[in-house]
Design a protein around this motif. Structure first.
Motif, PDB file in Angstrom:
ATOM      1  N   ASP A 150     112.236 105.977  26.305  1.00  0.00           N
ATOM      2  CA  ASP A 150     110.795 106.075  26.526  1.00  0.00           C
ATOM      3  C   ASP A 150     110.124 106.909  25.436  1.00  0.00           C
ATOM      4  N   ILE A 151     110.755 108.012  25.033  1.00  0.00           N
ATOM      5  CA  ILE A 151     110.181 108.878  24.004  1.00  0.00           C
ATOM      6  C   ILE A 151     110.052 108.130  22.682  1.00  0.00           C
ATOM      7  N   VAL A 152     111.110 107.427  22.279  1.00  0.00           N
ATOM      8  CA  VAL A 152     111.054 106.751  20.981  1.00  0.00           C
ATOM      9  C   VAL A 152     110.010 105.642  20.989  1.00  0.00           C
ATOM     10  N   ASN A 153     109.895 104.943  22.109  1.00  0.00           N
ATOM     11  CA  ASN A 153     108.933 103.840  22.165  1.00  0.00           C
ATOM     12  C   ASN A 153     107.493 104.315  22.331  1.00  0.00           C
ATOM     13  N   ARG A 154     107.312 105.379  23.091  1.00  0.00           N
ATOM     14  CA  ARG A 154     105.959 105.828  23.400  1.00  0.00           C
ATOM     15  C   ARG A 154     105.451 106.859  22.394  1.00  0.00           C
ATOM     16  N   LYS A 155     106.275 107.883  22.107  1.00  0.00           N
ATOM     17  CA  LYS A 155     105.800 108.991  21.289  1.00  0.00           C
ATOM     18  C   LYS A 155     106.005 108.796  19.796  1.00  0.00           C
ATOM     19  N   ILE A 156     107.011 107.988  19.423  1.00  0.00           N
ATOM     20  CA  ILE A 156     107.314 107.829  17.995  1.00  0.00           C
ATOM     21  C   ILE A 156     106.755 106.521  17.454  1.00  0.00           C
ATOM     22  N   THR A 157     107.151 105.407  18.047  1.00  0.00           N
ATOM     23  CA  THR A 157     106.687 104.122  17.515  1.00  0.00           C
ATOM     24  C   THR A 157     105.325 103.715  18.062  1.00  0.00           C
ATOM     25  N   GLY A 158     104.880 104.326  19.180  1.00  0.00           N
ATOM     26  CA  GLY A 158     103.552 104.041  19.698  1.00  0.00           C
ATOM     27  C   GLY A 158     103.400 102.674  20.328  1.00  0.00           C
ATOM     28  N   ASP A 160     102.740  99.803  23.008  1.00  0.00           N
ATOM     29  CA  ASP A 160     101.834  99.656  24.139  1.00  0.00           C
ATOM     30  C   ASP A 160     102.612  99.847  25.449  1.00  0.00           C
ATOM     31  N   PRO A 161     102.053 100.594  26.429  1.00  0.00           N
ATOM     32  CA  PRO A 161     102.762 100.835  27.695  1.00  0.00           C
ATOM     33  C   PRO A 161     103.227  99.557  28.389  1.00  0.00           C
ATOM     34  N   ALA A 162     102.431  98.502  28.287  1.00  0.00           N
ATOM     35  CA  ALA A 162     102.830  97.242  28.925  1.00  0.00           C
ATOM     36  C   ALA A 162     104.086  96.675  28.279  1.00  0.00           C
ATOM     37  N   ARG A 163     104.216  96.842  26.964  1.00  0.00           N
ATOM     38  CA  ARG A 163     105.409  96.333  26.285  1.00  0.00           C
ATOM     39  C   ARG A 163     106.632  97.161  26.653  1.00  0.00           C
ATOM     40  N   ILE A 164     106.441  98.470  26.819  1.00  0.00           N
ATOM     41  CA  ILE A 164     107.551  99.322  27.229  1.00  0.00           C
ATOM     42  C   ILE A 164     108.044  98.914  28.612  1.00  0.00           C
ATOM     43  N   GLU A 165     107.117  98.641  29.519  1.00  0.00           N
ATOM     44  CA  GLU A 165     107.509  98.222  30.864  1.00  0.00           C
ATOM     45  C   GLU A 165     108.198  96.863  30.842  1.00  0.00           C
ATOM     46  N   ALA A 166     107.777  95.990  29.935  1.00  0.00           N
ATOM     47  CA  ALA A 166     108.446  94.690  29.806  1.00  0.00           C
ATOM     48  C   ALA A 166     109.880  94.876  29.325  1.00  0.00           C
ATOM     49  N   LEU A 167     110.093  95.806  28.397  1.00  0.00           N
ATOM     50  CA  LEU A 167     111.449  96.104  27.937  1.00  0.00           C
ATOM     51  C   LEU A 167     112.286  96.663  29.081  1.00  0.00           C
ATOM     52  N   ARG A 168     111.698  97.574  29.852  1.00  0.00           N
ATOM     53  CA  ARG A 168     112.416  98.187  30.958  1.00  0.00           C
ATOM     54  C   ARG A 168     112.799  97.143  32.019  1.00  0.00           C
ATOM     55  N   ALA A 169     111.966  96.140  32.177  1.00  0.00           N
ATOM     56  CA  ALA A 169     112.217  95.115  33.190  1.00  0.00           C
ATOM     57  C   ALA A 169     113.388  94.199  32.824  1.00  0.00           C
ATOM     58  N   ASP A 170     113.700  94.130  31.528  1.00  0.00           N
ATOM     59  CA  ASP A 170     114.834  93.320  31.072  1.00  0.00           C
ATOM     60  C   ASP A 170     116.069  94.218  31.070  1.00  0.00           C
ATOM     61  N   ARG A 171     116.898  94.104  32.069  1.00  0.00           N
ATOM     62  CA  ARG A 171     118.007  95.042  32.252  1.00  0.00           C
ATOM     63  C   ARG A 171     118.960  95.034  31.059  1.00  0.00           C
TER      64      ARG A 171
END
Length: 263
Positions: A150-158, A160-171
């Protein structure tokens, strides 16, 4: 070309790296060095699509299976020495492609040994990710890899929250990211080590590639500009419509560009 063998290369400190070889294992070719949150498997489609070299050697850097551990003395210098060990084993190889952190490692190695051609896609350098180091350290100490991703996707690469949640949804994807995030704090710390004013001084030719969607935009485009100032003789190329994850999103397009730089 198809993958033909895997070769284990002993490196310093009791660790090792495993190299996936595509094409003719006896022929000189192109060494590919992935960066952070990536491994040799993620580069298989690029390696398979490259045709201008008789072989492609993709390094699985230490800290990710089946290569060895980072070790307690890990630093940017460790990575440079690992790459040099690989180049010593594949002695006739004089071309290296590095992506992101791998690009920085390759540029530093070319300060120390001659390289006929060095290609780097969006290499990074300090202060890339520096602001996130305290959070990354805390997550590593807790072995909290979900938070690390979450840190690398949100704080470093920036992202979008929706894309992060889509990644999280793909186990499957999220589990791969968790696995690759284990060395992230140490690697980000290494990225932020001081650098010489000029890089790649012993490379005959350096090609720097930036994705069209990142040019001039933080964090990758601004890091690219910082690197470019340290390699004044480099030829700069832009890959239209692409971002940092080009090896996953447009591997054939990237391979075709790499092929054009083989001369």
């Amino acid at each position: 070309m198809e993958q033909t063998i895997q070769k284990r290369v002993s490196v310093g400190g009791g660790s090792w790296v495993v190299v996936d070889v595509y094409g003719d294992p006896g022929a000189p070719g192109l060494v590919v060095l992935p960066g952070v949150m990536s491994d040799a498997f993620a580069w298989r489609h690029v390696a398979s699509a490259v045709s201008a070299w008789p072989s492609v050697m993709v390094v699985n850097r230490r800290g990710r299976a089946p290569s060895g551990p980072l070790t307690d003395t890990y630093s940017l210098r460790t990575e440079v020495e690992d790459l040099e060990a690989v180049l010593d084993v594949f002695g006739d190889t004089s071309a290296v492609f590095g992506w992101s952190y791998g690009g920085l490692i390759a540029l530093l190695a070319a300060d120390e040994r001659p390289l006929r051609r060095l290609i780097a896609y969006e290499p990074v350098m300090r202060p890339f990710g520096q602001h996130a180091l305290p959070d990354l350290k805390a997550a590593r100490e807790n072995e909290d890899w979900d938070t690390t991703v979450d840190i690398v996707n949100r704080k470093i690469t920036g992202l979008d929250p929706a894309r992060i949640e889509a990644l999280r949804a793909d186990r499957e994807v999220w589990e791969a990211l968790r696995r690759l995030s284990a060395p992230l704090y140490d690697e980000t710390l290494a990225v932020n080590e001081p650098l010489p004013a000029t890089l790649a001084r012993r490379a005959d030719h350096v090609d720097l590639i930036v994705g069209g969607t990142n040019r001039g935009i933080a964090p990758y485009g601004t890091a690219f500009d910082d690197i470019r100032r340290r390699v004044p003789a480099a030829t700069v190329h832009e890959l239209p419509g692409q971002g940092h994850l080009v090896h996953l999103e447009a591997p054939t397009q990237l391979a075709r560009l790499i092929d054009t730089l083989a001369g």
